[in-house]
Design an enzyme around this catalytic site. Structure first.
Site, PDB file in Angstrom:
ATOM      1  N   TYR A 120      -2.557  -8.827  -3.678  1.00  0.00           N
ATOM      2  CA  TYR A 120      -3.568  -8.768  -2.514  1.00  0.00           C
ATOM      3  C   TYR A 120      -4.686  -9.851  -2.707  1.00  0.00           C
ATOM      4  CZ  TYR A 120      -2.003  -4.178  -0.871  1.00  0.00           C
ATOM      5  OH  TYR A 120      -1.129  -3.050  -0.606  1.00  0.00           O
ATOM      6  N   LYS A 167       3.724  -2.193 -14.753  1.00  0.00           N
ATOM      7  CA  LYS A 167       5.239  -2.713 -14.531  1.00  0.00           C
ATOM      8  C   LYS A 167       5.410  -3.842 -15.568  1.00  0.00           C
ATOM      9  CE  LYS A 167       9.325  -2.144 -12.869  1.00  0.00           C
ATOM     10  NZ  LYS A 167      10.248  -1.110 -12.906  1.00  0.00           N
ATOM     11  N   ASP A 199       7.058   2.680 -11.213  1.00  0.00           N
ATOM     12  CA  ASP A 199       8.386   3.113 -10.185  1.00  0.00           C
ATOM     13  C   ASP A 199       8.549   4.602 -10.580  1.00  0.00           C
ATOM     14  OD1 ASP A 199       9.138   2.111 -12.711  1.00  0.00           O
ATOM     15  OD2 ASP A 199      10.917   1.124 -11.596  1.00  0.00           O
ATOM     16  N   ASP A 223      -2.572   1.258  -4.082  1.00  0.00           N
ATOM     17  CA  ASP A 223      -2.260   1.591  -2.447  1.00  0.00           C
ATOM     18  C   ASP A 223      -1.205   2.518  -2.077  1.00  0.00           C
ATOM     19  OD1 ASP A 223      -2.965   1.162   0.037  1.00  0.00           O
ATOM     20  OD2 ASP A 223      -2.216  -0.789   0.305  1.00  0.00           O
ATOM     21  N   ASP A 227      -1.270   6.811  -1.153  1.00  0.00           N
ATOM     22  CA  ASP A 227      -0.468   7.393   0.017  1.00  0.00           C
ATOM     23  C   ASP A 227       0.484   8.337  -0.272  1.00  0.00           C
ATOM     24  OD1 ASP A 227      -2.242   5.481   1.407  1.00  0.00           O
ATOM     25  OD2 ASP A 227      -0.698   5.022   2.868  1.00  0.00           O
TER      26      ASP A 227
HETATM   27 MG    MG Z   1      -3.130   1.620   2.423  1.00  0.00          MG
END
Ligand code: MG
Ligand code: NAI
Length: 326
Positions: A120, A167, A199, A223, A227
């Site tokens: 990001y 990772k 993962d 992120d 979720d």
């Molecule tokens: Mg989000």
């Protein structure tokens, strides 16, 4: 002492749940001075900017900020706001509540997500037609800061299990630095931890969330995994978050502006009210924060509830019930 709080409701249900959180804060014995600012799609349409100067100034000057949600302009609003408050850590607790349907009722997780870099970083470009690149930035400083915050958070809040998600087997340089720095921080503190490939961790979190507590993550992983955890505990209406910097901080629900239900007065205010509880903790009022959390928990258990969690009550009815409990 009066605390100045910047209040930025934003768009959609942000305008419905943010006043609920302000009402709850006003129901505590603490003195607040609330200063409101605009942000998001609507103010963009009216003024040509999604994050007006005035809003940036109040967020920079306040002791803390409450932010609801923005719509399509979310990235233009929340990324600059996080940097205005200097936040390096995004704290996202995901736990289930008694009496509510959850895929995994035994879930009690806190994601400590690096909030400033990784994929990001915003460093994207088009090399030539049909070929675009992204630069993933990982620094030792930011990795150290997030790991220190994560281990401190685990100790302060009584979590025994700390997992470092990465990772590094593929992203050897960037996640290699993230992992090696986080492990060094753990060793310096003599802290127990485990590492997990992100993962495989996604699968384990779904199957056995009870094996995990605090999860320290790079930006994108945090992120996504948070979720995923929202899905385990009953949906986005329940998940608060904090963006924490050395001095300032911003508190927001994990959810967005929910255009599908905006304007109906039925948004679940729990995520936003629980974000306000995190604000109380941040300002040094743990007893008041606990009182607010207990009140939300008790209303979730015995009602009234909004439709997303199986009831037919309005945002206002739920908020009033929470305030009654406090
Ligand atoms: Mg989000
Ligand atoms: P969303 O979180 O707004 O909604 C996803 C689903 O969850 C919808 O069905 C919605 O009704 C439900 N939901 C979310 N919060 C709820 C609540 N408090 N009570 C009851 N139901 C709730 O995510 P979506 O639909 O992907 O995005 C909608 C808009 O929000 C987009 O424009 C997006 O850019 C923006 N967004 C903004 C964020 C922010 O400001 N931080 C974060 C995520 C999305």
């Amino acid at each position: 002492m009066t605390h100045e709080i910047a209040v930025i409701p934003g768009d959609g249900i942000g305008k419905e749940v943010t006043p609920a959180a302000v009402d709850v804060l006003e129901a505590t014995p603490i003195d607040f001075d609330f200063v409101e600012g605009e942000a998001g799609d609507e103010v963009l349409a009216e003024t040509g900017t999604a994050l007006p100067e005035h809003t940036q100034e109040i967020a920079a000057d306040a002791d803390a900020t409450l932010f609801g949600a923005a719509g399509e302009t979310a990235a233009d609003v929340i990324l600059p706001l996080r940097s205005i408050v200097g936040s390096f850590a995004n704290v996202r607790p995901a736990r289930s509540y008694p009496g509510l349907d959850a895929v995994k009722p035994e879930t009690d997780l806190v994601f400590i997500r690096e909030n400033t870099e990784g994929v990001y970083s915003g460093l994207e470009s088009e090399i030539t037609e049909g070929v675009r690149t992204l630069t993933r930035v990982v620094t030792e400083d930011a990795s150290e800061e997030i790991a220190e915050y994560g281990f401190k958070y685990a100790r302060r809040n009584g979590y025994d299990d700390v997992t470092i998600a990465h990772k590094a087997n593929v992203m050897r340089e960037t996640d290699g630095l993230f992992l090696e720095t986080a492990e060094r921080v753990a060793d310096e503190r003599d802290a127990e931890y485990e590492t997990a490939l992100m993962d495989a961790l996604a699968m384990h979190l779904v199957m056995h969330p009870e094996d995990y507590g605090v999860v320290i993550c790079p930006n994108l992983a945090g992120d996504m995994l948070s979720d995923l955890a929202a899905g385990l505990v009953g949906g986005l209406g329940l998940l608060p978050s904090a963006n924490v910097g050395p001095e300032n901080a911003l508190f927001e629900p994990v959810h967005g502006s929910a255009p599908d239900i905006a304007g109906e007065g039925i948004a679940n205010p729990s995520a936003m009210i629980l974000s306000a509880a995190m604000l109380l903790d941040h300002l040094g009022y743990p007893d008041e924060a606990t009182a607010v959390r207990d009140a939300v928990e008790s209303v979730l258990e015995s009602g009234p509830r909004t439709p997303d969690v199986g009831g037919d009550a309005t945002t206002e009815e739920v908020t009033d019930a929470v305030i009654d409990q406090i």
